[in-house]
Each structure stands twice: as structure tokens, then as C-alpha cells.
Design a protein around this motif. Structure first.
Motif, PDB file in Angstrom:
ATOM      1  N   GLY A   1       0.803  -1.214   0.000  1.00 43.92           N
ATOM      2  CA  GLY A   1       0.000   0.000   0.000  1.00 43.92           C
ATOM      3  C   GLY A   1       0.837   1.265   0.000  1.00 43.92           C
ATOM      4  N   SER A   2       1.825   1.340   0.879  1.00 38.98           N
ATOM      5  CA  SER A   2       2.661   2.543   0.927  1.00 38.98           C
ATOM      6  C   SER A   2       3.515   2.680  -0.328  1.00 38.98           C
ATOM      7  N   SER A   3       3.894   1.551  -0.938  1.00 38.36           N
ATOM      8  CA  SER A   3       4.655   1.619  -2.188  1.00 38.36           C
ATOM      9  C   SER A   3       3.810   2.236  -3.297  1.00 38.36           C
ATOM     10  N   LEU A   4       2.567   1.781  -3.415  1.00 36.17           N
ATOM     11  CA  LEU A   4       1.674   2.371  -4.413  1.00 36.17           C
ATOM     12  C   LEU A   4       1.350   3.820  -4.076  1.00 36.17           C
ATOM     13  N   LEU A   5       1.234   4.109  -2.779  1.00 32.40           N
ATOM     14  CA  LEU A   5       0.887   5.466  -2.352  1.00 32.40           C
ATOM     15  C   LEU A   5       1.996   6.457  -2.688  1.00 32.40           C
ATOM     16  N   PHE A   6       3.204   6.203  -2.197  1.00 37.92           N
ATOM     17  CA  PHE A   6       4.296   7.148  -2.406  1.00 37.92           C
ATOM     18  C   PHE A   6       4.804   7.119  -3.849  1.00 37.92           C
ATOM     19  N   GLY A   7       4.800   5.927  -4.460  1.00 39.98           N
ATOM     20  CA  GLY A   7       5.163   5.864  -5.868  1.00 39.98           C
ATOM     21  C   GLY A   7       4.164   6.607  -6.732  1.00 39.98           C
ATOM     22  N   GLY A   8       2.886   6.542  -6.356  1.00 35.84           N
ATOM     23  CA  GLY A   8       1.870   7.286  -7.087  1.00 35.84           C
ATOM     24  C   GLY A   8       2.024   8.781  -6.930  1.00 35.84           C
ATOM     25  N   PHE A   9       2.383   9.234  -5.723  1.00 35.63           N
ATOM     26  CA  PHE A   9       2.634  10.660  -5.512  1.00 35.63           C
ATOM     27  C   PHE A   9       3.801  11.147  -6.370  1.00 35.63           C
ATOM     28  N   ALA A  10       4.810  10.288  -6.525  1.00 37.05           N
ATOM     29  CA  ALA A  10       5.977  10.676  -7.323  1.00 37.05           C
ATOM     30  C   ALA A  10       5.686  10.672  -8.817  1.00 37.05           C
ATOM     31  N   ASN A  11       4.566  10.085  -9.211  1.00 35.89           N
ATOM     32  CA  ASN A  11       4.242   9.982 -10.639  1.00 35.89           C
ATOM     33  C   ASN A  11       2.838  10.504 -10.933  1.00 35.89           C
ATOM     34  N   ILE A  12       2.421  11.528 -10.206  1.00 38.80           N
ATOM     35  CA  ILE A  12       1.105  12.108 -10.445  1.00 38.80           C
ATOM     36  C   ILE A  12       1.053  12.696 -11.855  1.00 38.80           C
ATOM     37  N   GLY A  13      -0.024  12.381 -12.564  1.00 34.16           N
ATOM     38  CA  GLY A  13      -0.177  12.872 -13.927  1.00 34.16           C
ATOM     39  C   GLY A  13       0.396  11.943 -14.973  1.00 34.16           C
ATOM     40  N   LYS A  14       1.024  10.842 -14.538  1.00 33.57           N
ATOM     41  CA  LYS A  14       1.589   9.883 -15.479  1.00 33.57           C
ATOM     42  C   LYS A  14       0.851   8.552 -15.355  1.00 33.57           C
ATOM     43  N   GLU A  15       0.694   7.876 -16.472  1.00 31.87           N
ATOM     44  CA  GLU A  15       0.039   6.576 -16.476  1.00 31.87           C
ATOM     45  C   GLU A  15       1.090   5.488 -16.339  1.00 31.87           C
ATOM     46  N   ARG A  16       0.952   4.671 -15.308  1.00 31.28           N
ATOM     47  CA  ARG A  16       1.921   3.616 -15.036  1.00 31.28           C
ATOM     48  C   ARG A  16       1.246   2.259 -15.088  1.00 31.28           C
ATOM     49  N   SER A  17       1.973   1.289 -15.615  1.00 25.22           N
ATOM     50  CA  SER A  17       1.448  -0.067 -15.742  1.00 25.22           C
ATOM     51  C   SER A  17       2.160  -0.990 -14.770  1.00 25.22           C
ATOM     52  N   LEU A  18       1.499  -2.091 -14.448  1.00 24.25           N
ATOM     53  CA  LEU A  18       2.104  -3.110 -13.600  1.00 24.25           C
ATOM     54  C   LEU A  18       1.924  -4.475 -14.252  1.00 24.25           C
ATOM     55  N   ASN A  19       2.671  -5.434 -13.749  1.00 27.24           N
ATOM     56  CA  ASN A  19       2.653  -6.791 -14.291  1.00 27.24           C
ATOM     57  C   ASN A  19       1.448  -7.534 -13.724  1.00 27.24           C
ATOM     58  N   ARG A  20       0.368  -7.531 -14.467  1.00 24.85           N
ATOM     59  CA  ARG A  20      -0.868  -8.161 -14.005  1.00 24.85           C
ATOM     60  C   ARG A  20      -0.696  -9.670 -13.819  1.00 24.85           C
ATOM     61  N   ARG A  21       0.048 -10.309 -14.704  1.00 22.04           N
ATOM     62  CA  ARG A  21       0.214 -11.760 -14.605  1.00 22.04           C
ATOM     63  C   ARG A  21       0.972 -12.143 -13.335  1.00 22.04           C
ATOM     64  N   GLN A  22       1.971 -11.355 -12.985  1.00 22.16           N
ATOM     65  CA  GLN A  22       2.708 -11.633 -11.754  1.00 22.16           C
ATOM     66  C   GLN A  22       1.796 -11.529 -10.541  1.00 22.16           C
ATOM     67  N   ALA A  23       0.944 -10.514 -10.526  1.00 23.67           N
ATOM     68  CA  ALA A  23       0.007 -10.353  -9.425  1.00 23.67           C
ATOM     69  C   ALA A  23      -0.990 -11.505  -9.380  1.00 23.67           C
ATOM     70  N   ASP A  24      -1.452 -11.954 -10.545  1.00 24.44           N
ATOM     71  CA  ASP A  24      -2.434 -13.039 -10.597  1.00 24.44           C
ATOM     72  C   ASP A  24      -1.878 -14.326  -9.993  1.00 24.44           C
ATOM     73  N   VAL A  25      -0.617 -14.634 -10.289  1.00 23.75           N
ATOM     74  CA  VAL A  25      -0.014 -15.856  -9.749  1.00 23.75           C
ATOM     75  C   VAL A  25       0.014 -15.812  -8.224  1.00 23.75           C
ATOM     76  N   SER A  26       0.450 -14.688  -7.666  1.00 26.41           N
ATOM     77  CA  SER A  26       0.534 -14.569  -6.211  1.00 26.41           C
ATOM     78  C   SER A  26      -0.846 -14.581  -5.563  1.00 26.41           C
ATOM     79  N   ILE A  27      -1.807 -13.892  -6.172  1.00 21.23           N
ATOM     80  CA  ILE A  27      -3.161 -13.852  -5.611  1.00 21.23           C
ATOM     81  C   ILE A  27      -3.786 -15.242  -5.625  1.00 21.23           C
ATOM     82  N   CYS A  28      -3.578 -15.996  -6.700  1.00 17.45           N
ATOM     83  CA  CYS A  28      -4.118 -17.360  -6.756  1.00 17.45           C
ATOM     84  C   CYS A  28      -3.539 -18.229  -5.644  1.00 17.45           C
ATOM     85  N   LEU A  29      -2.252 -18.098  -5.392  1.00 19.23           N
ATOM     86  CA  LEU A  29      -1.636 -18.856  -4.301  1.00 19.23           C
ATOM     87  C   LEU A  29      -2.213 -18.438  -2.952  1.00 19.23           C
ATOM     88  N   LEU A  30      -2.385 -17.139  -2.763  1.00 20.74           N
ATOM     89  CA  LEU A  30      -2.936 -16.654  -1.500  1.00 20.74           C
ATOM     90  C   LEU A  30      -4.377 -17.122  -1.300  1.00 20.74           C
TER      91      LEU A  30
END
Length: 325
Positions: free
Chosen positions: A59-88
Motif C-alpha cells: 500500500g505505501s509503495s503504491l501510495l508514495f510511488g503514485g505521488f511521485a508519478n502524479i499525472g503519469k500513467e503507469r502499468s504493472l505486471n498483471r500476470r505476476q500479481a495473478d499468480v501470487s493472488i491465486c496462491l494466497l
């Protein structure tokens, strides 16, 4: 601009290695607690580590990273997140099964506990197999999928993110530091497990709050700092590898290992973390899954995750611990 295959492999392994090294304190504390048969502290510390990685670290990574990139569109690795979420999700299914079994089996208490114990041990083996399968999927059989996502995220982030940081120390020095710090952590972990109950009574702080909130925050400090730094540098895939990789590793690797070790030593440990704790884990995984349901990230998602952790912390601070019968 695409990076070469060697650099891709380093980036892919960076989050996993960071998460693995960061989970050493949790494993050592859990083994010491198991040795002293302090099951509540053991379960609470493992639960707290999962919650800490998913909510304040991510949460804090997305929060502070988002503050540092306000006004810019940033992408993340959806497949990597899906693998971890499925395991969880598989992990919380095993926990829910253990909790629900105690309420549905209408037998004597000792027979009921024995049934939950057998279910938990079988689930631990399944969780280990699932984690190994997910690891092979990510780093071996389908690694090219994650490399393609890295290429697309680099294109969206621009040329200013292409600079590669020079290594601070070499491989040999890193291994020496890791071994040395592991030895220090082992000594401190024994002291923590021995004195945590006295500290709880002395300061008037609930033992459950210390085990679930304070210990994981301190133990995950290095991971937390690393994840935030990488998000500032727009290397969100490494941040996901640290936060989600660490949470799934604790849930699907550390917890089963500790349970199997307890099984081998004749110590009864199951996956019943009590109703409140299990419900908190379920809602945390669901909140994280919804935050990462698309391939974009911004500060509001991180803000909601951090606030969710505040609610959980207040809950465990105000609620008295329930006996784990």
C-alpha cells in the motif's frame, strides 16, 4: 526500450530474492516459537507478516510511488500479481477449511481437534506443492510471459526509467552479510520469543497486537524500504515481487514448513488461526486482489490499502485475545 535477457532475469529474480531474504526473520521467529510451543505467538506472527506485506508494504509503495508519478500513467505486471493472488486464495481456503471444521464436526473435543490436525497437515503438503508449481510457472515454464509484460511496462514508463543502478556490493560480500545478519536475527529472535509476553504485560499492550502488528512491521522494515524505493524508480514489478512474493511465500511455504516441522516433532499445530484472524486474512487478500485487478496503479489504491491496515491494527489493539481452543 527493451532490456536484454540477462537483465530481465536479474529483474525477475530480484523481487523473489528480496522476499526470500526478508522472510528469514519470520521463519526463525516461528521456529523459536514452535520450539517453546507458543502456538498463539507463532500463528499471530505468521499472520501478521502476510498482512504487513499485502497492506502497509504494498500500500505505501503504491501510495508514495503514485505521488511521485502524479499525472503519469503507469502499468504493472498483471500476470505476476495473478499468480501470487491465486496462491494466497488457495492458502486462505486451507485456513477456512480448518476453522470451519471445528464448528461442523459434532464429536468430542479431542476427536474434533485430531480431525482438524489431520486436515491441516494434508493441507500443508498441498500448499507446498502449489507453491513449487507457482514458482516453476513463474521462473521456468512461462517466464517469457512475464518478460513480455516487462517490455510493455518499460514502453509505457518512458526512456527516463531505463537507467540501471550499479551494484553497491558484490555477490560474495552480499552472501557474507546475509549469513552474518541471519545469525544476529537468530539470537534476537530467541530473545523476542522469550520476553514478548512479559513486554505485553509490562507495557499494557495486547499480546495479539504486538505479534500481528508491531513485530511484522519491524521485521519487514527492510522489505518495506526496498519496495517503496523501487516504486519511486517506477520499477513496480520488483515492488510486486517483494510484497506479493513475500506474502505468498509466507502463506504457502513458511507456514507449511513450520507445520510439517511441528508434525515431525510431535507438536500439535493446525491451520486454525481463529475466526477473527482468518476473516482478516480473507478480506486482506480480497482487498489486494481488487486493487490489482487492472494493469494500472496510482496512489489511491495504496491509500486504501494503508487505511485497511489501520482498521485491522485498531481492531487487534482493542479486542482481547480469544483462546485458541
Amino acid at each position: 526500450m527493451s532490456v536484454d535477457n540477462q537483465e530481465k532475469n536479474i529483474i525477475a529474480a530480484g523481487g523473489l530474492l528480496n522476499a526470500t531474504c526478508g522472510n528469514v526473520p519470520e521463519l526463525i521467529i516461528a521456529l523459536f516459537a514452535l520450539h517453546k510451543e507458543k502456538m498463539e505467538i507463532l500463528k499471530w506472527s505468521l499472520l501478521g507478516s502476510i498482512l504487513s506485506n499485502l497492506l502497509p508494504v504494498l500500500g505505501s509503495s503504491l501510495l508514495f510511488g503514485g505521488f511521485a508519478n502524479i499525472g503519469k500513467e503507469r502499468s504493472l505486471n498483471r500476470r505476476q500479481a495473478d499468480v501470487s493472488i491465486c496462491l494466497l486464495l488457495l492458502g486462505i481456503l486451507c485456513h477456512i477449511s480448518a476453522v470451519a471444521s471445528k464448528g461442523t464436526i459434532k464429536n468430542e473435543e479431542n476427536i474434533n481437534s485430531l480431525g482438524v490436525l489431520k486436515l491441516s497437515r494434508a493441507s500443508a503438503v498441498i500448499m507446498l506443492i502449489a507453491y513449487i508449481g507457482g514458482l516453476l510457472f513463474e521462473v521456468k515454464t512461462h517466464r517469457q510471459i512475464f518478460e513480455q509484460d516487462e517490455d510493455s511496462s518499460e514502453i509505457s514508463s518512458g526512456d527516463d526509467d531505463d537507467a540501471t543502478d550499479a551494484p553497491v556490493i558484490g555477490f560474495t560480500s552480499a552472501v557474507i552479510w546475509l549469513i552474518g545478519m541471519t545469525a544476529v536475527i537468530a539470537m534476537l529472535s530467541n530473545y523476542i520469543v522469550t520476553t514478548i509476553e512479559e513486554a505485553s504485560e509490562s507495557f499494557g499492550i495486547p499480546l495479539r497486537f504486538i505479534s500481528i502488528v508491531i513485530l511484522p512491521i519491524v521485521g519487514n522494515a527492510a522489505e518495506h524500504a526496498g519496495a517503496v524505493i523501487f516504486s519511486f524508480k517506477n520499477k513496480i514489478d520488483i515492488t510486486l515481487g517483494i510484497a506479493l512474493g513475500s506474502a505468498s511465500q509466507i502463506s504457502m511455504l513458511v507456514v507449511p514448513i513450520v507445520l510439517i516441522v511441528s508434525w515431525a516433532n510431535g507438536i500439535p499445530m493446525d491451520l486454525d488461526f481463529n475466526l477473527l484472524e482468518t476473516g482478516t486474512l480473507v478480506m486482506t487478500v480480497i482487498a489486494t486482489a481488487f486493487a490489482l485487478q487492472d494493469d494500472k496503479w496510482h496512489y489511491l489504491k495504496g491509500f486504501n490499502l494503508v487505511l485497511s491496515y489501520v482498521v485491522i491494527a485498531v481492531c487487534f489493539f482493542t479486542m482481547k485475545a480469544l483462546p485458541n481452543k
